[in-house]
Design an enzyme around this catalytic site. Structure first.
Site: not given
Ligand code: IMP
Ligand code: MG
Length: 178
Positions: A42, A98-99, A102, A130, A151, A158
């Protein structure tokens, strides 16, 4: 005492101005032909809504529902598709929205799934990145903002399902749920 509102990191105005520039970059950066923009639910829903209106060319919208985090703030590396695309994407130019990137694990997984469907091209756009947290080297073609390892919430993102409707991106106060 009411909870402290998240401390602003990126203002509504800063986001709007960057999203507008991204729209132009995307419109010119993706070759001509049918474009399908896919939002990851979402977290990307608000960004996607603003971004598609900033891309001055015809496009189709679709969504992928994924679950990667539960209510934890550390990526499990396991991504589950909770709702698949409605549209076929074979021979389409695809932009995945994507939002935030990470560790990169979610994007790497989604990229594999989409490539297997033989799009004509696949580009990735993330509002936030990040870089210091990356665990896999996944190419992100369009990035809104690089941010430090903190974060963030708001503008769709969220913390335990809270703060998605916040009109800016902020940092949750210490002690509040993440
Ligand atoms: P990744 O697989 O570690 O790259 O995580 C990506 C997902 O983790 C994103 O699409 C977000 O839904 C969530 N996420 C990572 N960092 C944050 C943050 O700082 N705030 C909120 N959601 C996050
Ligand atoms: Mg996401």
């Amino acid at each position: 005492m009411p909870p402290t509102p998240p401390r602003p990191l990126l203002t509504t105005e800063a986001i709007a101005s960057r999203v507008s520039a991204l729209g132009t970059e995307i419109a010119t950066g993706i070759p001509e032909g049918q474009l399908t923009v896919i939002g990851v639910l979402r977290g990307a829903f608000i960004f996607m809504a603003d971004l598609v209106r900033a891309i001055p060319r015809p496009l189709r919208c679709d969504f992928l529902g994924v679950r990667s985090y539960g209510d934890a703030t550390v990526s499990s590396g396991i991504v589950e598709i909770t709702s698949d695309l409605l549209l076929p994407i074979a021979d389409e130019h695809v932009l995945l929205v994507e939002d935030i990137v990470d560790t990169g694990l979610t994007l790497q997984y989604l990229k594999e799934i989409l490539v297997a469907r033989h799009p004509r091209s696949l580009r990735i756009c993330a509002l936030l990145s990040k870089p210091s947290r990356r665990r896999v080297d996944v190419k992100v073609d369009f990035i809104g903002f690089e941010i430090p390892d903190q974060f963030v919430v708001g503008y769709g993102l969220d913390a335990a399902q809270q703060h998605r409707a916040l009109p800016y991106i902020g940092l949750v106060a210490d002690g509040d749920p993440k």
